[in-house]
Scaffold this motif. Sequence first.
Motif, PDB file in Angstrom:
ATOM      1  N   SER A 109      21.216  23.468  25.007  1.00 17.16           N
ATOM      2  CA  SER A 109      20.500  24.685  25.393  1.00 17.16           C
ATOM      3  C   SER A 109      21.051  25.286  26.672  1.00 17.16           C
ATOM      4  O   SER A 109      21.003  26.498  26.873  1.00 17.16           O
ATOM      5  CB  SER A 109      19.006  24.381  25.571  1.00 17.16           C
ATOM      6  OG  SER A 109      18.815  23.375  26.554  1.00 17.16           O
ATOM      7  N   ARG A 110      21.588  24.471  27.562  1.00 16.75           N
ATOM      8  CA  ARG A 110      22.054  24.959  28.860  1.00 16.75           C
ATOM      9  C   ARG A 110      23.563  25.044  28.974  1.00 16.75           C
ATOM     10  O   ARG A 110      24.080  25.684  29.885  1.00 16.75           O
ATOM     11  CB  ARG A 110      21.531  24.067  29.986  1.00 16.75           C
ATOM     12  CG  ARG A 110      20.037  24.159  30.228  1.00 16.75           C
ATOM     13  CD  ARG A 110      19.672  23.524  31.542  1.00 16.75           C
ATOM     14  NE  ARG A 110      20.357  24.162  32.653  1.00 16.75           N
ATOM     15  CZ  ARG A 110      20.820  23.515  33.725  1.00 16.75           C
ATOM     16  NH1 ARG A 110      20.717  22.216  33.820  1.00 16.75           N
ATOM     17  NH2 ARG A 110      21.406  24.175  34.706  1.00 16.75           N
ATOM     18  N   LEU A 126      16.352  28.128  32.203  1.00 15.31           N
ATOM     19  CA  LEU A 126      17.473  28.229  33.144  1.00 15.31           C
ATOM     20  C   LEU A 126      18.664  28.932  32.517  1.00 15.31           C
ATOM     21  O   LEU A 126      19.318  29.758  33.157  1.00 15.31           O
ATOM     22  CB  LEU A 126      17.880  26.831  33.624  1.00 15.31           C
ATOM     23  CG  LEU A 126      16.961  26.169  34.649  1.00 15.31           C
ATOM     24  CD1 LEU A 126      17.408  24.741  34.917  1.00 15.31           C
ATOM     25  CD2 LEU A 126      16.957  26.968  35.954  1.00 15.31           C
ATOM     26  N   ALA A 127      18.945  28.608  31.266  1.00 20.38           N
ATOM     27  CA  ALA A 127      20.053  29.266  30.572  1.00 20.38           C
ATOM     28  C   ALA A 127      19.778  30.759  30.426  1.00 20.38           C
ATOM     29  O   ALA A 127      20.669  31.600  30.609  1.00 20.38           O
ATOM     30  CB  ALA A 127      20.261  28.625  29.199  1.00 20.38           C
ATOM     31  N   ARG A 162      15.020  23.810  30.414  1.00 22.89           N
ATOM     32  CA  ARG A 162      16.471  23.981  30.307  1.00 22.89           C
ATOM     33  C   ARG A 162      16.817  25.331  29.668  1.00 22.89           C
ATOM     34  O   ARG A 162      17.749  26.008  30.093  1.00 22.89           O
ATOM     35  CB  ARG A 162      17.072  22.830  29.494  1.00 22.89           C
ATOM     36  CG  ARG A 162      16.904  21.469  30.147  1.00 22.89           C
ATOM     37  CD  ARG A 162      17.608  20.376  29.363  1.00 22.89           C
ATOM     38  NE  ARG A 162      17.442  19.088  30.001  1.00 22.89           N
ATOM     39  CZ  ARG A 162      18.174  18.661  31.025  1.00 22.89           C
ATOM     40  NH1 ARG A 162      19.114  19.434  31.521  1.00 22.89           N
ATOM     41  NH2 ARG A 162      17.958  17.474  31.545  1.00 22.89           N
TER      42      ARG A 162
END
Length: 250
Positions: free
Chosen positions: A131-132, A218-219, A215
């Motif tokens: 995901s990140r 943040l992405a 996460r």
Amino acid sequence: MLLESNSFLRNMLLGLLRDAGANDVMVAKRSDTALNQIAERTPSVIIADWHTNATPDEDRLKLVRTIRESDGAPFRDTPIVLISQPRVRREIEHARDVGVSEFLITPIAPVTLQNRLRSLDEKPRDFVSSSRFNGPDRRRRARRAEGPVHKRTADVSAGLTTPMAAARAAAVALAHETQLTGDRLAIRVGRSLQRFITTVSEYTPVEAEVVEMHRAALAQLLRMAEEGNPLREPVVTGLEQVVAKRMGRG
């Protein structure tokens, strides 16, 4: 694929590539042209300039992210080399975290270019998708210590630690990482995760889902910052509200 907006540098780099044995080089001076070309024919490596004063449309890190997040595209895991004047460590780390494979600092010696291309061919790194982060594995150094490899997921599987302990260690690392960015919204996400993980008593798929939400947030914040989208705060506020409910405070 060679992407270089400056005609003089483009011709110089083309000559260096041909001297290094690259007889079939696709050339572009704009990101959109480069994307169209690699979509038609996947190159073995993408070499692109990384200019400080690039316009938003020619932001090379945005291009790298587009390539790395192109699910199912054959060019997604193609090695990407950026060529730039000297950069500060934080910029290099950010580019690495976006998915850049290698860097070349100008002026470039022909032997340096040849060695870097040879390394990409002979020692390819695994492609990581999460995901990140989407890109080549950022871990380069071989372990010198004997014993089991200490990776959180592997440690849990091997019985070296518990899911809860591993999750807490990951939350601390992520909070520290967000502090280093200096981005107040990213810092809020890191603190939110740390508060959540220190409050729960067990690590089940429900808790894992909340961790993954942090996460993903943040992405999303990073992508929005690169796109110049000012509406980033609602992403964090919404996350904090969801976490509060999960912790029984909403």
